[in-house]
Scaffold this active site. Sequence first.
Site, short mmCIF file in Angstrom:
data_model
loop_
_atom_site.label_atom_id
_atom_site.label_comp_id
_atom_site.label_asym_id
_atom_site.label_seq_id
_atom_site.Cartn_x
_atom_site.Cartn_y
_atom_site.Cartn_z
N SER A 95 18.20 -11.66 -49.05
CA SER A 95 17.54 -10.35 -48.90
C SER A 95 18.53 -9.29 -49.37
O SER A 95 19.75 -9.51 -49.34
CB SER A 95 17.21 -10.10 -47.42
OG SER A 95 16.92 -8.74 -47.19
N TYR A 111 20.02 -10.32 -38.59
CA TYR A 111 19.34 -10.67 -39.85
C TYR A 111 20.27 -10.42 -41.03
O TYR A 111 20.44 -11.28 -41.91
CB TYR A 111 18.06 -9.85 -39.96
CG TYR A 111 17.22 -10.13 -41.18
CD1 TYR A 111 16.25 -11.14 -41.16
CD2 TYR A 111 17.36 -9.38 -42.35
CE1 TYR A 111 15.46 -11.40 -42.28
CE2 TYR A 111 16.57 -9.63 -43.46
CZ TYR A 111 15.62 -10.64 -43.42
OH TYR A 111 14.85 -10.89 -44.53
P1 NAD Z 1 6.84 -14.67 -43.10
O1 NAD Z 1 7.12 -14.48 -41.64
O2 NAD Z 1 5.52 -14.26 -43.64
O3 NAD Z 1 7.07 -16.18 -43.49
C1 NAD Z 1 8.14 -16.93 -42.99
C2 NAD Z 1 7.84 -18.40 -43.11
O4 NAD Z 1 8.93 -19.12 -42.54
C3 NAD Z 1 6.59 -18.82 -42.34
O5 NAD Z 1 5.92 -19.81 -43.08
C4 NAD Z 1 7.16 -19.42 -41.06
O6 NAD Z 1 6.32 -20.38 -40.48
C5 NAD Z 1 8.43 -20.07 -41.62
N1 NAD Z 1 9.42 -20.40 -40.60
C6 NAD Z 1 9.96 -19.57 -39.67
N2 NAD Z 1 10.80 -20.27 -38.88
C7 NAD Z 1 10.78 -21.56 -39.34
C8 NAD Z 1 11.43 -22.74 -38.93
N3 NAD Z 1 12.27 -22.78 -37.88
N4 NAD Z 1 11.20 -23.88 -39.63
C9 NAD Z 1 10.34 -23.87 -40.68
N5 NAD Z 1 9.68 -22.79 -41.10
C10 NAD Z 1 9.91 -21.64 -40.42
O7 NAD Z 1 8.04 -13.92 -43.86
P2 NAD Z 1 8.18 -13.55 -45.41
O8 NAD Z 1 8.16 -12.08 -45.52
O9 NAD Z 1 7.27 -14.35 -46.25
O10 NAD Z 1 9.70 -14.01 -45.66
C11 NAD Z 1 10.04 -15.18 -46.38
C12 NAD Z 1 11.53 -15.14 -46.69
O11 NAD Z 1 11.79 -14.01 -47.52
C13 NAD Z 1 12.40 -14.97 -45.44
O12 NAD Z 1 13.61 -15.71 -45.62
C14 NAD Z 1 12.68 -13.49 -45.44
O13 NAD Z 1 13.87 -13.19 -44.75
C15 NAD Z 1 12.79 -13.22 -46.93
N6 NAD Z 1 12.57 -11.82 -47.30
C16 NAD Z 1 11.34 -11.24 -47.17
C17 NAD Z 1 11.18 -9.91 -47.57
C18 NAD Z 1 9.84 -9.21 -47.49
O14 NAD Z 1 9.80 -8.01 -47.77
N7 NAD Z 1 8.75 -9.87 -47.14
C19 NAD Z 1 12.27 -9.19 -48.07
C20 NAD Z 1 13.51 -9.82 -48.18
C21 NAD Z 1 13.64 -11.14 -47.80
#
Ligand code: NAD
Length: 250
Positions: free
Chosen positions: A141, A154
């Site tokens: 991120s 985080y």
């Molecule tokens: P989200 O909450 O929609 O999805 C997260 C996914 O991870 C879900 O499928 C959840 O079930 C899974 N997960 C959580 N804990 C788990 C575990 N212990 N074992 C297996 N699966 C697990 O979040 P997102 O926004 O899609 O984020 C996805 C990735 O992208 C994350 O690593 C997040 O930090 C990163 N990210 C997202 C953004 C954003 O703006 N959405 C920005 C920067 C980074």
Amino acid sequence: MFYDLKGKTALVTGASGGLGLEFAHMLARQGVTVALAARRLSALDEACDRIRADGGRAVVVELDVTDADSVTAAVAAVPDRLDILVNNAGISVPGNATDLSLDDWNRQIATNLTGVFLTAQAAARRMIADGNGGAIVNVASILGLRVAGAVSAYAAAKAGVVQLTASTALEWARHGIRVNALCPGYIETDINREFFASEAGMALIKRIPQRRLGTPRELEGALLLLCSDAGSYMTGATIAVDGGHLVSSL
Ligand code: NAD
């Protein structure tokens, strides 16, 4: 073709929703067989059906990245050979550092850093055994590179992922395994849409040089670059896709 991923197999963690599900669709559209991994099997089954309905190939794998045995079993369950890991599963529990409980600290480190390590380690072992090299994309991120308020655990975990990426890239290059980090900025998904429609969310968007959120689709170029031979001389790199957020004025 340079970008050709047809016939490859990928494991995508956290594929039950959000960006992980989008990454799974992007790879499936390129002819990759995608192993969709997360804890909620019912959501994964639905995602799998949708990918198959679009003509893609997908299987479902149960995975909790915080459980080493679960990670080992999930990586072993990937069919054929493992070419690509998208290490995407992550959680966020916002809160000021002074109020953050040890439990909330531990949960975020366990999922966002230790989980990424365990999954990368298991995938690399399998890739080495398969003997064909591979590509690992760790989803970090921009909060691994700069900070914001109320995200200390985080941000610390994501900064750890950036260094883990570099150190494993160094170790595994000799096996033909490339390890790179993708650092999204603020990308609109179902879980944050409501927040970004609020006053606080809109104020945040004003600080992004491009003055808007990213869409999941805008991560596709970087994902396919890092997964394919288009990125064959890239390892240990960190790519931000963030509308310029990292270069916002101080
Ligand atoms: P989200 O909450 O929609 O999805 C997260 C996914 O991870 C879900 O499928 C959840 O079930 C899974 N997960 C959580 N804990 C788990 C575990 N212990 N074992 C297996 N699966 C697990 O979040 P997102 O926004 O899609 O984020 C996805 C990735 O992208 C994350 O690593 C997040 O930090 C990163 N990210 C997202 C953004 C954003 O703006 N959405 C920005 C920067 C980074």
